[in-house]
Design an enzyme around this catalytic site. Structure first.
Site, PDB file in Angstrom:
ATOM      1  N   ASP A  67       0.848  -1.192   0.000  1.00  0.00           N
ATOM      2  CA  ASP A  67       0.000   0.000   0.000  1.00  0.00           C
ATOM      3  C   ASP A  67       0.886   1.244   0.000  1.00  0.00           C
ATOM      4  O   ASP A  67       2.092   1.155   0.207  1.00  0.00           O
ATOM      5  CB  ASP A  67      -1.016  -0.014   1.155  1.00  0.00           C
ATOM      6  CG  ASP A  67      -0.407   0.299   2.502  1.00  0.00           C
ATOM      7  OD1 ASP A  67      -1.127   0.813   3.357  1.00  0.00           O
ATOM      8  OD2 ASP A  67       0.786   0.013   2.734  1.00  0.00           O
ATOM      9  N   TYR A  69       3.002   4.658   0.763  1.00  0.00           N
ATOM     10  CA  TYR A  69       3.646   5.237   1.935  1.00  0.00           C
ATOM     11  C   TYR A  69       2.634   6.155   2.627  1.00  0.00           C
ATOM     12  O   TYR A  69       1.886   6.881   1.972  1.00  0.00           O
ATOM     13  CB  TYR A  69       4.862   6.064   1.535  1.00  0.00           C
ATOM     14  CG  TYR A  69       5.996   5.274   0.941  1.00  0.00           C
ATOM     15  CD1 TYR A  69       6.634   4.262   1.661  1.00  0.00           C
ATOM     16  CD2 TYR A  69       6.467   5.548  -0.345  1.00  0.00           C
ATOM     17  CE1 TYR A  69       7.695   3.549   1.117  1.00  0.00           C
ATOM     18  CE2 TYR A  69       7.530   4.843  -0.892  1.00  0.00           C
ATOM     19  CZ  TYR A  69       8.135   3.844  -0.158  1.00  0.00           C
ATOM     20  OH  TYR A  69       9.194   3.142  -0.700  1.00  0.00           O
ATOM     21  N   PHE A  80       6.868   1.846  -4.086  1.00  0.00           N
ATOM     22  CA  PHE A  80       8.263   1.997  -3.659  1.00  0.00           C
ATOM     23  C   PHE A  80       8.849   3.376  -3.953  1.00  0.00           C
ATOM     24  O   PHE A  80       9.923   3.704  -3.476  1.00  0.00           O
ATOM     25  CB  PHE A  80       9.172   0.908  -4.260  1.00  0.00           C
ATOM     26  CG  PHE A  80       8.861  -0.472  -3.774  1.00  0.00           C
ATOM     27  CD1 PHE A  80       9.191  -0.866  -2.486  1.00  0.00           C
ATOM     28  CD2 PHE A  80       8.207  -1.379  -4.594  1.00  0.00           C
ATOM     29  CE1 PHE A  80       8.894  -2.144  -2.028  1.00  0.00           C
ATOM     30  CE2 PHE A  80       7.894  -2.657  -4.149  1.00  0.00           C
ATOM     31  CZ  PHE A  80       8.240  -3.045  -2.859  1.00  0.00           C
ATOM     32  N   HIS A 189      11.172  -9.689   0.544  1.00  0.00           N
ATOM     33  CA  HIS A 189      10.872  -8.260   0.402  1.00  0.00           C
ATOM     34  C   HIS A 189      12.129  -7.438   0.695  1.00  0.00           C
ATOM     35  O   HIS A 189      12.964  -7.838   1.513  1.00  0.00           O
ATOM     36  CB  HIS A 189       9.754  -7.886   1.392  1.00  0.00           C
ATOM     37  CG  HIS A 189       9.123  -6.566   1.140  1.00  0.00           C
ATOM     38  ND1 HIS A 189       9.662  -5.392   1.605  1.00  0.00           N
ATOM     39  CD2 HIS A 189       8.006  -6.226   0.466  1.00  0.00           C
ATOM     40  CE1 HIS A 189       8.895  -4.388   1.224  1.00  0.00           C
ATOM     41  NE2 HIS A 189       7.880  -4.857   0.523  1.00  0.00           N
TER      42      HIS A 189
END
Length: 222
Positions: A67, A69, A80, A189
């Site tokens: 989701d 930031y 990202f 991740h």
């Protein structure tokens, strides 16, 4: 009705979803959130930024995030990625470290990944909005039905796409992707909590370009 601009190529693929019950409820939820005084990120005009910056016909690579930031001024609709002038978040810093190790990438001062999006990298969060300072606050309002449809459409209607799945959340989308037509790259991740458990050393950026070149597709200038 929320006024969110959307690229025409994506609009044609997704238009039926806008009249479905789940999307009408999602839209109403966002309106009510704003009426209650919550600040929603990213700004309205950037909610579909991943789609607007990477039209359907230009998609070569799909990177799936979770989701947006939730810090002030961070989110601008690309997973990202952060706006220019914003401190580079830890996961993105690790992405840049892996790029440096993989392809001798020069780490930039900005964490804005718009240049990737413009080259055909769909930077898609599975949830497209969030409340300011409340991570995952919109993760159950229906966005994932919508973004799963996007992933499915890319998989079914295109060929030779590289899908990059970092972490369990992204890897849960594996069933939406036809692995016979596309390359799927998976690893841990890039978060500091997990990057050392398989993200570092994954070489996904060079593997992506090797695959694209082999398919006579212009590689990504990371």
């Amino acid at each position: 009705m929320l006024k969110i601009p959307l690229d025409e190529s994506w609009h044609e693929l997704l238009i039926k979803d806008f009249s479905k019950e789940y999307f009408i409820k999602l839209e109403q939820f966002l309106i009510e959130e704003k009426n209650r005084g919550y600040q929603i990120l990213p700004p309205n005009l950037e909610i579909f930024e991943a789609l607007n910056k990477t039209p359907f016909e230009k998609v070569k690579v799909v990177i799936i995030g979770q989701d947006p930031y939730h810090g002030p001024m961070q989110a601008h609709g690309l997973c990202f990625s952060v706006n220019d002038g914003i401190s580079i978040p830890p996961s993105l810093r690790n992405i840049f470290k892996e790029l440096k190790s993989d392809i001798n990438f020069k780490i930039p001062k900005s964490g804005n990944l718009i240049s990737w999006a413009q080259q055909g990298v769909l930077l898609l969060n599975s949830t497209l909005t969030v409340r300011l300072n409340e991570a995952n606050s919109h993760s159950k309002i229906g966005w994932q039905i919508f973004t799963d449809k996007i992933i499915s459409e890319v998989s079914s209607k295109k060929e030779n796409i590289v899908f990059i799945l970092w972490g369990a959340h992204a890897q849960n989308k594996l069933s939406l992707i036809d692995k016979n037509k596309h390359l799927v790259l998976q690893s841990a991740h890039p978060s500091p909590l997990s990057a050392s458990r398989g993200f570092f050393g994954c070489k996904h950026f060079s593997k992506t370009n090797k695959y694209l070149i082999n398919k006579n597709i212009e590689p990504i200038n990371w």
